[in-house]
Design an enzyme around this catalytic site. Structure first.
Site, PDB file in Angstrom:
ATOM      1  N   LYS A  30       0.845  -1.204   0.000  1.00  0.00           N
ATOM      2  CA  LYS A  30       0.000   0.000   0.000  1.00  0.00           C
ATOM      3  C   LYS A  30       0.877   1.250   0.000  1.00  0.00           C
ATOM      4  O   LYS A  30       0.676   2.162  -0.801  1.00  0.00           O
ATOM      5  CB  LYS A  30      -0.908   0.002   1.234  1.00  0.00           C
ATOM      6  CG  LYS A  30      -2.035  -1.027   1.142  1.00  0.00           C
ATOM      7  CD  LYS A  30      -2.765  -1.219   2.466  1.00  0.00           C
ATOM      8  CE  LYS A  30      -3.787  -2.336   2.371  1.00  0.00           C
ATOM      9  NZ  LYS A  30      -4.372  -2.729   3.665  1.00  0.00           N
ATOM     10  N   GLN A  37      -4.342  -1.393  10.031  1.00  0.00           N
ATOM     11  CA  GLN A  37      -4.189  -2.702   9.376  1.00  0.00           C
ATOM     12  C   GLN A  37      -4.749  -3.804  10.281  1.00  0.00           C
ATOM     13  O   GLN A  37      -4.354  -3.917  11.448  1.00  0.00           O
ATOM     14  CB  GLN A  37      -2.703  -2.948   9.057  1.00  0.00           C
ATOM     15  CG  GLN A  37      -2.449  -4.228   8.297  1.00  0.00           C
ATOM     16  CD  GLN A  37      -3.118  -4.268   6.909  1.00  0.00           C
ATOM     17  OE1 GLN A  37      -3.073  -3.299   6.157  1.00  0.00           O
ATOM     18  NE2 GLN A  37      -3.753  -5.377   6.582  1.00  0.00           N
ATOM     19  N   ASP A  90     -10.813   3.448   4.828  1.00  0.00           N
ATOM     20  CA  ASP A  90     -11.123   2.023   4.704  1.00  0.00           C
ATOM     21  C   ASP A  90     -12.641   1.785   4.712  1.00  0.00           C
ATOM     22  O   ASP A  90     -13.111   0.714   4.342  1.00  0.00           O
ATOM     23  CB  ASP A  90     -10.497   1.245   5.879  1.00  0.00           C
ATOM     24  CG  ASP A  90      -9.350   0.355   5.420  1.00  0.00           C
ATOM     25  OD1 ASP A  90      -9.231   0.122   4.211  1.00  0.00           O
ATOM     26  OD2 ASP A  90      -8.590  -0.101   6.295  1.00  0.00           O
TER      27      ASP A  90
END
Ligand code: NAP
Length: 295
Positions: free
Chosen positions: A54, A98, A121
Site C-alpha cells: 500500500k 491494518q 477504509d
C-alpha cells in the site's frame, strides 16, 4: 470448451491511477498532498506485506504516507490515544488500521475511534451505516474495487442474481449492499451465503454472478456454477508448498475447475487485490478533496 474471460484488476487499477493523476495535480496546486497514516500493530507477516504494497503505491503516485508501527504489547488505550493524535494531524487525510489487531485489543472500539472523515477504509460504523442507507461516503476498498472491475468490463448487474459467499464487514456484507443498491450498474437481486447456509451450491447454481469472500482455498468449483456465470474471487489464501517462499497464494475459487464453465473470472493474484489498493488511493484523494470545499 467455451472461453473464460479474465477480468484483470491489474488493468483496471492502472486506469484508476491514470484518472487520479489530474485530481492529485489539482490538489497539489493548492499545496495539498493527500496523506495516509497506516497503523500497524504486531508482527503478522501478511499484514507487513500488505502495508508495504500500500505504501509503495502511495510513493509511486507521489502521495504522502507514513506507517506507525507498534508492538503487539501496546494496550488498547495507548493505541486509541495514538489514533486520536492522527485524527488531529492535518498531514493525514486518511487513517488505515491494518487488521487483524492482536486478539486482546477490541477491534471495533479501535475502528470506532478513527475520525469518520478520515476513515478511508470505510469500516467505521458511521460509514457502514451511510452505505446501508444508500448514501455512501467512504466505501470499503475491496467491495468498491469489485464494483469498479464490473463497471470497467461493462457487466451491468441490473436485474441479475448475485450470490455472495461470506458476510464480513470488510467484504461480504458491504458488497451485498452495494450490488443491491438502487443505482446505476447495481440493482441486482442479491443472496448472501455464509457458514450457516445449508446448501450453498443450491444458491450459487442460480447465480449470474458469484462473489466468493470466504478465506477457504478453492472452495468454489465447477459444481457451484451454472454455465456462463461471472465469478469474482476475493480470496487471498496462503497455501504451504515446497517453494523457496514456503507458500503460494490461492483464491477461494478453484480457478482451473471453473475455467471453461464461467464466462468471466478474476484471477488470483492480479484480480481483486490490486483494486483494493487502488481504491485506498482513490478514497484518500477523495478525502483530501473533501477538505477543500471548492474542488
Ligand atoms: P472473514 O472475516 O474471515 O469472513 C469470512 C466469511 O466467510 C464469514 O462470513 C464466514 O461465515 C464465511 N465462511 C467461512 N468459511 C465458510 C464455509 N466453509 N462455508 C460458508 N461460509 C464460510 O474473511 P474476510 O476478511 O471477509 O476475507 C475473505 C477472504 O478474502 C480471505 O481469503 C481474505 O484474505 C480475502 N481478502 C482479500 C482482499 C483483497 O484485496 N483481494 C481483501 C480482503 C480480504 P461466518 O460469518 O458464519 O463466520
Amino acid at each position: 470448451m467455451p472461453q473464460t474471460k479474465i477480468l484483470s484488476g491489474k488493468e483496471v487499477s492502472q486506469s484508476v491511477y491514470h484518472s487520479l493523476k489530474p485530481r492529485i495535480k489539482r490538489l497539489k496546486e493548492r499545496g495539498i498532498i493527500p496523506g495516509l497514516a497506516v497503523v500497524l500493530v504486531g508482527e503478522d507477516p501478511a499484514s507487513k506485506i500488505y502495508v508495504r504494497s500500500k505504501t509503495r503505491r502511495f510513493r509511486d503516485m507521489e502521495l504522502y504516507s507514513e506507517t506507525f508501527t507498534y508492538p503487539a504489547s501496546i494496550t488498547e488505550s495507548e493505541l486509541i490515544d495514538k489514533i486520536q493524535d492522527l485524527n488531529r494531524n492535518e498531514l493525514f487525510h486518511g487513517i488505515l488500521v491494518q487488521l487483524p489487531l492482536p486478539k486482546i485489543i477490541d477491534t471495533d472500539k479501535v475502528i470506532g475511534t478513527v475520525d469518520p472523515d478520515k476513515d478511508v477504509d470505510g469500516f467505521h460504523p458511521e460509514n457502514l451505516g451511510r452505505l446501508t442507507a444508500g448514501k455512501p461516503r467512504f466505501i470499503p476498498c475491496t467491495p468498491k474495487g469489485i464494483m469498479r472491475i464490473l463497471e470497467y468490463y461493462q457487466i451491468d448487474l441490473n436485474g441479475k442474481h448475485v450470490v455472495v459467499i461470506g458476510r464480513s464487514n470488510i467484504v461480504g456484507r458491504p458488497i451485498s449492499i452495494l450490488t443491491s443498491l438502487k443505482r446505476k450498474n447495481s440493482n441486482a437481486t442479491t443472496t448472501i451465503c455464509h457458514s450457516g447456509t445449508r446448501d450453498i451450491p443450491y444458491y450459487t447454481r442460480q447465480a449470474d454472478v458469484v462473489i466468493a469472500a470466504i478465506g477457504v482455498p478453492n472452495f468454489v468449483d465447477d459444481s457451484y456454477l451454472k454455465p456462463g456465470a461471472i465469478v469474482i474471487d476475493v480470496g487471498i489464501n496462503r497455501v504451504a508448498d515446497q517453494s523457496e517462499k514456503g507458500y503460494h497464494l490461492t483464491g477461494d475459487v478453484d480457478q482451473e475447475k471453473v475455467t471453461g464453465i464461467a464466462a468471466a473470472l478474476t484471477p488470483v493474484p492480479g484480480g481483486v487485490g490490486p483494486m483494493t489498493i487502488a481504491m485506498l488511493v482513490e478514497n484518500t484523494v477523495e478525502s483530501a478533496e473533501y477538505s477543500v470545499s471548492d474542488i
